[in-house]
Design a protein around this motif. Sequence first.
Motif, mmCIF file in Angstrom:
data_model
loop_
_atom_site.group_PDB
_atom_site.id
_atom_site.type_symbol
_atom_site.label_atom_id
_atom_site.label_comp_id
_atom_site.label_asym_id
_atom_site.label_seq_id
_atom_site.Cartn_x
_atom_site.Cartn_y
_atom_site.Cartn_z
ATOM 1 N N ILE A 32 0.818 -1.207 0.000
ATOM 2 C CA ILE A 32 0.000 0.000 0.000
ATOM 3 C C ILE A 32 0.856 1.263 0.000
ATOM 4 O O ILE A 32 0.752 2.096 -0.891
ATOM 5 N N ASN A 33 1.714 1.385 0.996
ATOM 6 C CA ASN A 33 2.551 2.582 1.100
ATOM 7 C C ASN A 33 3.928 2.316 0.501
ATOM 8 O O ASN A 33 4.301 1.179 0.253
ATOM 9 N N ASP A 222 -7.036 -4.610 8.985
ATOM 10 C CA ASP A 222 -6.097 -5.236 8.036
ATOM 11 C C ASP A 222 -5.257 -6.227 8.824
ATOM 12 O O ASP A 222 -4.037 -6.096 8.934
ATOM 13 N N ASP A 242 0.901 -1.062 10.905
ATOM 14 C CA ASP A 242 0.043 -0.752 9.762
ATOM 15 C C ASP A 242 -1.357 -0.300 10.204
ATOM 16 O O ASP A 242 -2.347 -0.986 9.965
ATOM 17 N N ASP A 244 -3.207 2.240 9.272
ATOM 18 C CA ASP A 244 -3.929 3.115 8.338
ATOM 19 C C ASP A 244 -5.438 2.924 8.382
ATOM 20 O O ASP A 244 -6.195 3.862 8.165
HETATM 21 MG MG MG Z 1 -1.507 -1.226 5.045
#
Ligand code: MG
Length: 371
Positions: A32-33, A222, A242, A244
């Motif tokens: 993702i990032n 997630d 993580d 987010d």
């Molecule tokens: Mg993520």
Amino acid sequence: NPVTREQRDEAIAHFKYEGTLVKDCPYGSGHINDTFLLIFEIAEMGRIKVILQRMNSAAFPKPVEVMENITGVTSFLKKKIIENGGDPERETLNVIPAVDGKPYYIDSTGDYWRSYKFITDASTYDLVEKPEQFYESAVAFGNFQSLLSDYPAETLHETIEKFHDTRNRFALFKKAVEEDVMGRAASVEKEIRFVLEREEIANCFAEMLDRHELPLRVTHNDTKLNNVMLDDKTGKGICVIDLDTVMPGLAMNDFGDSIRFGASTALEDETDLTKVSCSMELFELYTKGFLKGCDGKLTSKEIELMPMGAKTMTFECGMRFLTDYLQGDKYFRIHREGHNLDRCRTQFKLVEDMEQKWYTMNEIVKKYSNN
Ligand code: MG
Ligand code: ADP
Ligand code: MG
């Protein structure tokens, strides 16, 4: 668009780092990032590692809200960990502020960056190598629930609106069937019927929420193995990373999504459905770890509904794949014709399998429920 050297240098110059930069490279296998490892040399202290990330603005269009959620949750965790005699540098993410004191930096191209202290002597794993790792991730996500059980979840931003509002997802599915923009509905009549026959799964948690029967929790959303740092020496899950997708939600949905993905005996896009089932061994292992980590902080109703969480998340996911198939594969990236349909079929196979194993699933949850 890939991160340029100039962009990276600009970002590095705008965080509160000490010492001289001696190394700077892409890091990890997140999808993702854009993640980088930086190493600084500080006189008399040696080397200090930090994580620098360019946030994915397509996945998270509200980066400021994401960072507000993350700073809220991590500062709360830090206090809790210190109270419990733990190590706040290793057991939670620590945000390194930008030079202006904000938890992020906006570069001259408009991209958002953030930085974390590096969690030392621990690793993430993309695939389960041994069942203990799956168990340890369950303990870590359960512990995350436990540590945050008195966090005011309603103060968090809903950074992805109606993310696990399964009732709403059902409504969107029905709309996609009615509109049938690709003319695909007739060819997936069986799958459509599968969903329509199970509307009560989509409504179950929503109705209980309407009746205020379920507490709103801080959820991670997630809960994959590679979002937990496992200690290199002991193998224990020491930190959930993580963050987010941290949002207000239901504890059973975090649990359920882990089961959907982690207790399946096949890949999400397996075409041989005879290979797809929900492993009761893995279900038991995760349940045991999760409830241990939760440490008595869930209500008995939440515990009782854990199998329902697994079924709901799996049903919702299958329904989303089918919706996307009907709408022309606009959301989930496909690598072959009918990919989203294949994915939808594995999820529905899992739902059916859970329906058959319903009694066993409930007995397993009961077995670990009074710890
Ligand atoms: Mg993520
Ligand atoms: P993505 O959303 O892209 O998955 P993550 O935040 O999970 O991004 O980071 C990607 C990877 O970088 C993680 O799987 C982990 O291996 C590593 N990582 C992230 N944060 C840290 C940290 N604070 N300390 C050590 N490693 C980290
Ligand atoms: Mg990740």
